[in-house]
Design a protein around this motif. Structure first.
Motif, PDB file in Angstrom:
ATOM      1  N   GLU A 132       0.765  -2.172   1.429  1.00  0.00           N
ATOM      2  CA  GLU A 132       1.926  -1.597   0.749  1.00  0.00           C
ATOM      3  C   GLU A 132       3.235  -2.016   1.409  1.00  0.00           C
ATOM      4  O   GLU A 132       4.308  -1.719   0.908  1.00  0.00           O
ATOM      5  CB  GLU A 132       1.786  -0.075   0.688  1.00  0.00           C
ATOM      6  N   PHE A 148      -5.402   0.383  -2.203  1.00  0.00           N
ATOM      7  CA  PHE A 148      -4.468  -0.193  -1.233  1.00  0.00           C
ATOM      8  C   PHE A 148      -4.682   0.439   0.134  1.00  0.00           C
ATOM      9  O   PHE A 148      -4.581   1.661   0.274  1.00  0.00           O
ATOM     10  CB  PHE A 148      -3.023   0.083  -1.669  1.00  0.00           C
ATOM     11  N   ASN A 152      -1.152   4.621  -8.229  1.00  0.00           N
ATOM     12  CA  ASN A 152      -0.428   5.513  -7.336  1.00  0.00           C
ATOM     13  C   ASN A 152      -1.148   6.852  -7.344  1.00  0.00           C
ATOM     14  O   ASN A 152      -1.367   7.436  -8.399  1.00  0.00           O
ATOM     15  CB  ASN A 152       1.004   5.663  -7.872  1.00  0.00           C
TER      16      ASN A 152
END
Ligand SMILES: [Zn+2]
Ligand SMILES: [Zn+2]
Length: 224
Positions: free
Chosen positions: A197, A192, A217
């Motif tokens: 995000e 990402f 994450n």
């Protein structure tokens, strides 16, 4: 056999922090040569020599697209010959764009060229009837989705929101469309860039793919 797929900035430290036994990695498969996928490679090669006792003696195999040997040679030119001769056997194996290698432990690694850079490949890792497909970096490619069909885990890049889309990367919408073609048991999204995000990645994906979705994450939060 323990396989690391790509080795970008911070990979080394994150593995240490979350308790992944980086010392036990036997193979590294590179998807392409952008810095965010290879920049910790020299660090990792060095860490196996100096970051653990006793120093590594087990061989390390680096698998990657055509040009991987040239890349390692360039890293050795920048950092020193130890990159290629780190004190344990280092083997470089280049894989054809649609090639395949059998790894120890009855693991089959298959590559597939993807539209990102000239050398970029996606990987399929197969063992005992189970299959993980890692897109590497890629533009949307329906054929890639079909190639991944029925895999257990589809690990896909998800770089940018639709309003910042570029030809060489996936948006959440495209990840959903790719997963709709692949129908994985589990879709895992990673890679990402901070702007993506800001959007509801899972919600956008769910409009196209109803299956299980996990967003990667790295333990850091991004304040925007
Ligand atoms: Zn890239
Ligand atoms: Zn990347």
């Amino acid at each position: 056999m323990r396989l690391l797929m790509d080795c970008g900035g911070g990979a080394m430290h994150r593995m240490a922090v979350i308790g992944v036994r980086w010392q036990d990695i036997t193979h590294v498969a590179l998807s392409h040569f952008h810095a965010d996928h290879i920049s910790d490679l020299a660090l990792l090669i060095s860490a196996w020599r100096y970051g653990d006792l006793p120093p590594r003696s087990a061989p390390l195999e680096i698998i990657g697209p055509l040009g991987t040997a040239t890349l390692l040679g360039a890293l050795a030119g920048a950092f020193g010959d130890w990159v290629l001769e780190p004190g344990y056997p280092l083997v470089i194996r280049e894989i054809e764009p649609d090639g395949m290698v059998d790894l120890p432990g009855d693991v089959r690694l298959r590559a597939r060229a993807v539209p990102h850079t000239d050398e970029s490949v996606a990987y399929s890792v197969e063992h005992d009837g189970r299959r993980l497909v890692y897109t590497g970096d890629t533009a949307f490619d329906a054929e890639l989705g079909r190639w991944a069909r029925g895999c257990d885990v589809l690990l896909a890049e998800c770089s940018l929101p639709a309003d910042m889309a570029v030809p060489a990367h996936l948006t959440p919408e495209e990840c959903g469309a790719l997963a709709a073609l692949a129908e994985p048991s589990h879709l895992v999204l990673t890679h990402f860039y901070p702007p993506v995000e800001r959007v509801d990645i899972a919600g956008i994906v769910a409009q196209r793919f109803r299956g299980r979705v996990t967003l990667a994450n790295d333990g850091w939060t991004t304040e925007l």
